[in-house]
Write a protein that holds these residues in place. Structure first.
Motif, PDB file in Angstrom:
ATOM      1  N   HIS A 126       5.597  13.622   0.670  1.00 33.75           N
ATOM      2  CA  HIS A 126       6.272  12.449   1.022  1.00 33.75           C
ATOM      3  C   HIS A 126       5.591  11.323   0.529  1.00 33.75           C
ATOM      4  N   VAL A 127       6.238  10.263   0.471  1.00 34.21           N
ATOM      5  CA  VAL A 127       5.493   8.798  -0.105  1.00 34.21           C
ATOM      6  C   VAL A 127       5.712   7.826   1.231  1.00 34.21           C
ATOM      7  N   TYR A 128       4.446   7.293   1.670  1.00 35.37           N
ATOM      8  CA  TYR A 128       4.506   6.483   2.874  1.00 35.37           C
ATOM      9  C   TYR A 128       4.205   4.957   2.057  1.00 35.37           C
ATOM     10  N   SER A 129       5.130   4.112   2.286  1.00 36.69           N
ATOM     11  CA  SER A 129       4.885   2.740   1.686  1.00 36.69           C
ATOM     12  C   SER A 129       4.676   1.788   2.923  1.00 36.69           C
ATOM     13  N   GLY A 130       3.850   0.842   2.883  1.00 32.69           N
ATOM     14  CA  GLY A 130       3.486  -0.216   3.713  1.00 32.69           C
ATOM     15  C   GLY A 130       3.879  -1.583   2.859  1.00 32.69           C
ATOM     16  N   SER A 131       4.585  -2.396   3.857  1.00 31.38           N
ATOM     17  CA  SER A 131       5.051  -3.819   3.041  1.00 31.38           C
ATOM     18  C   SER A 131       5.028  -4.993   3.939  1.00 31.38           C
ATOM     19  N   ALA A 132       4.988  -6.112   3.151  1.00 33.11           N
ATOM     20  CA  ALA A 132       5.051  -7.641   3.683  1.00 33.11           C
ATOM     21  C   ALA A 132       6.158  -7.605   4.611  1.00 33.11           C
ATOM     22  N   ASP A 133       7.082  -6.879   4.569  1.00 30.60           N
ATOM     23  CA  ASP A 133       8.375  -6.871   5.692  1.00 30.60           C
ATOM     24  C   ASP A 133       7.867  -6.198   6.951  1.00 30.60           C
ATOM     25  N   ARG A 134       6.648  -6.135   7.352  1.00 26.96           N
ATOM     26  CA  ARG A 134       6.330  -5.508   8.581  1.00 26.96           C
ATOM     27  C   ARG A 134       6.575  -4.125   8.753  1.00 26.96           C
ATOM     28  N   THR A 135       7.058  -3.318   7.923  1.00 31.08           N
ATOM     29  CA  THR A 135       7.392  -1.973   8.189  1.00 31.08           C
ATOM     30  C   THR A 135       6.538  -0.934   7.215  1.00 31.08           C
ATOM     31  N   VAL A 136       6.619   0.108   7.617  1.00 31.96           N
ATOM     32  CA  VAL A 136       6.071   1.469   6.725  1.00 31.96           C
ATOM     33  C   VAL A 136       7.330   2.237   6.634  1.00 31.96           C
ATOM     34  N   LYS A 137       7.739   2.686   5.346  1.00 27.70           N
ATOM     35  CA  LYS A 137       8.771   3.553   5.374  1.00 27.70           C
ATOM     36  C   LYS A 137       8.304   4.757   4.578  1.00 27.70           C
ATOM     37  N   CYS A 138       8.858   6.212   4.950  1.00 28.89           N
ATOM     38  CA  CYS A 138       8.516   7.414   4.555  1.00 28.89           C
ATOM     39  C   CYS A 138       9.713   7.812   3.613  1.00 28.89           C
ATOM     40  N   TRP A 139       9.364   8.071   2.322  1.00 25.74           N
ATOM     41  CA  TRP A 139      10.445   8.920   1.357  1.00 25.74           C
ATOM     42  C   TRP A 139      10.147  10.229   0.885  1.00 25.74           C
ATOM     43  N   LEU A 140      11.247  10.919   0.693  1.00 22.16           N
ATOM     44  CA  LEU A 140      11.053  12.167  -0.126  1.00 22.16           C
ATOM     45  C   LEU A 140      10.616  12.022  -1.408  1.00 22.16           C
ATOM     46  N   ALA A 141       9.443  12.476  -1.844  1.00 26.38           N
ATOM     47  CA  ALA A 141       8.927  12.006  -3.212  1.00 26.38           C
ATOM     48  C   ALA A 141       9.911  12.453  -4.265  1.00 26.38           C
ATOM     49  N   ASP A 142      10.260  13.598  -4.205  1.00 21.01           N
ATOM     50  CA  ASP A 142      11.121  14.305  -4.985  1.00 21.01           C
ATOM     51  C   ASP A 142      12.821  14.032  -5.330  1.00 21.01           C
ATOM     52  N   THR A 143      13.171  13.190  -4.228  1.00 18.90           N
ATOM     53  CA  THR A 143      14.682  12.630  -4.241  1.00 18.90           C
ATOM     54  C   THR A 143      14.575  11.148  -4.187  1.00 18.90           C
ATOM     55  N   GLY A 144      13.701  10.653  -3.499  1.00 21.11           N
ATOM     56  CA  GLY A 144      13.589   8.895  -3.031  1.00 21.11           C
ATOM     57  C   GLY A 144      14.349   8.829  -1.959  1.00 21.11           C
ATOM     58  N   GLU A 145      14.761   9.845  -1.131  1.00 23.24           N
ATOM     59  CA  GLU A 145      15.534   9.489  -0.062  1.00 23.24           C
ATOM     60  C   GLU A 145      14.636   8.955   1.090  1.00 23.24           C
ATOM     61  N   ARG A 146      15.180   7.817   1.767  1.00 15.93           N
ATOM     62  CA  ARG A 146      14.187   7.339   3.078  1.00 15.93           C
ATOM     63  C   ARG A 146      14.605   8.068   4.146  1.00 15.93           C
ATOM     64  N   VAL A 147      13.378   8.626   4.870  1.00 15.98           N
ATOM     65  CA  VAL A 147      13.818   9.539   5.905  1.00 15.98           C
ATOM     66  C   VAL A 147      13.283   9.051   7.264  1.00 15.98           C
TER      67      VAL A 147
ATOM     68  N   CYS B 184       0.846  -1.026   0.009  1.00 15.99           N
ATOM     69  CA  CYS B 184       0.014  -0.102   0.024  1.00 15.99           C
ATOM     70  C   CYS B 184       0.962   1.251  -0.089  1.00 15.99           C
ATOM     71  N   LEU B 185       0.355   2.352  -0.646  1.00 17.10           N
ATOM     72  CA  LEU B 185       1.039   3.616  -0.507  1.00 17.10           C
ATOM     73  C   LEU B 185       0.195   4.810  -0.119  1.00 17.10           C
ATOM     74  N   GLU B 186       0.798   5.699   0.417  1.00 15.21           N
ATOM     75  CA  GLU B 186       0.090   6.932   0.654  1.00 15.21           C
ATOM     76  C   GLU B 186       0.947   8.189   0.417  1.00 15.21           C
ATOM     77  N   LEU B 187       0.521   9.209  -0.233  1.00 16.45           N
ATOM     78  CA  LEU B 187       1.128  10.248  -0.897  1.00 16.45           C
ATOM     79  C   LEU B 187       0.566  11.821  -0.191  1.00 16.45           C
ATOM     80  N   VAL B 188       1.400  12.185   0.701  1.00 19.39           N
ATOM     81  CA  VAL B 188       1.064  13.405   1.357  1.00 19.39           C
ATOM     82  C   VAL B 188       2.210  14.394   1.679  1.00 19.39           C
ATOM     83  N   ASN B 189       1.937  15.681   1.161  1.00 21.34           N
ATOM     84  CA  ASN B 189       2.936  16.690   1.441  1.00 21.34           C
ATOM     85  C   ASN B 189       4.303  16.717   0.758  1.00 21.34           C
TER      86      ASN B 189
END
Length: 338
Positions: A241-262, A234-239
């Motif tokens: 920032h891209v939030y990604s939910g995964s089968a690895d049991r985590t959510v990661k937040c990324w900068l949409a414009d650079t791809g950096e995981r924050v 699953c994905l969510e795009l806000v401000n």
């Protein structure tokens, strides 16, 4: 560890799991679609069932609630339009030849995706197919729409973006039905996508454990987000920032414009199956049957919501209650408070 959230109401009349839910634009009604083949309309004020929507011959996969009509799709290959006051079926949309996975109502059009390898555009009023989008080599799972105001300089009539188990996403010209671009790069099924229509960018999540950003006009792959260790569900795009939910049991937040995981959000005991952001809080649903509320800025866990017995498929409708400042969230048939 965050504290527990409390259930205000439990909507428990369905006889099977709830696959999706949708909140009305005014926040007064909730629509649920179930494995029992029915959909139900609920009052968010007191949790009572206002209408039972019966007619599908198999389970309901997805639903969308508008001001004056409810829309459901099903494994029976059909889509139905319902009167929200009476519960009467107003229209049956027939044409798909396999399970209908998703529907989307926008600009007085109804879009659908199916296991029959097609997406379709329908006239909401007449129930007829206006356009078929053919070209995927396997199931079409997810879809998003960019209206004409966002892309009119390049494509009149808007663009439809679809994701498939054939490992591609496709961009379609809605007016002609032609494939505008095929987005190639994933090595597994495309399970989810979100669209930054003003930025003309699509973000896709896949079983190959990556998120990818694409220019939907040129088809160019812009960025690859690579740190997940399991399917991106699953994905969510806000401000930006891209939030990604995964089968690895985590959510990661990324900068949409650079791809950096924050930021990485942990604490889940199973796959993360649903995401919803509101006012600085990130809500997650998981296969461990719990929903969680995180501080989106710090990543700190604020609340854990317990009570469900199985995977949480959907989170919708977070808003301040009119009589106080309490924040309320609808999670797969339960009305919960922070």
């Amino acid at each position: 560890m965050g504290g527990g959230g409390s259930a205000l109401r439990v909507c428990a009349d369905h006889r099977g799991g709830i696959n999706w839910l949708s909140l009305s634009p005014d926040g007064q009604r909730l629509l649920t679609g179930s494995e029992d083949g029915t959909a139900r309309l609920w009052s968010t004020a007191d949790g009572t069932c206002c209408a039972l929507l019966q007619g599908h011959e198999s389970y309901v996969t997805f639903c969308q609630l508008e001001d004056e009509a409810a829309f459901t799709c099903s494994a029976d290959c059909t889509i139905r339009k319902w009167d929200v006051l009476t519960g009467q079926c107003l229209q049956v949309f027939r044409g798909h030849t396999s399970i209908v996975n998703r529907i989307l109502v926008a600009d007085n059009q109804l879009f659908s995706s199916s296991y029959d390898r097609t997406a379709r555009a329908w006239s909401v009023d007449r129930g007829q197919v206006a356009r078929e989008f053919r070209g995927h080599r396997n199931c079409v799972l997810t879809l998003a729409y960019a209206g004409a105001p966002c892309v009119e300089e390049a494509v009149a009539g808007g663009l439809l973006v679809t994701g498939s188990t054939d490992a591609t996403a496709k961009v379609w010209q809605v007016a002609s039905g032609c494939c505008h671009q095929t987005l190639r790069g994933h090595t597994g099924a495309v399970l989810c996508l979100v669209l930054d229509a003003p930025g003309r960018t699509a973000f896709t999540g896949s079983t190959d454990a990556t998120v990818r950003a694409w220019d939907i006009l040129s088809g160019q792959q812009l960025r690859v987000f690579r740190e997940h260790q399991g399917s991106v569900i699953c994905l969510e795009l806000v401000n930006r920032h891209v939030y990604s939910g995964s089968a690895d049991r985590t959510v990661k937040c990324w900068l949409a414009d650079t791809g950096e995981r924050v930021r990485t959000f942990t604490a889940h005991r199973h796959s993360v199956s649903a995401l919803k952001y509101h006012a600085g809080t990130l809500f997650t649903g998981s296969g461990d049957a719990r929903a969680r509320a995180f501080d989106a800025q710090s990543g700190a866990l604020r609340r854990v919501f317990r009570g469900h017995a199985f995977v949480i498929n959907c989170i919708q409708g977070i808003f301040p209650m009119p009589w106080d400042r309490t924040q309320v969230v609808h999670i797969a048939g339960r009305l919960l408070t922070l």
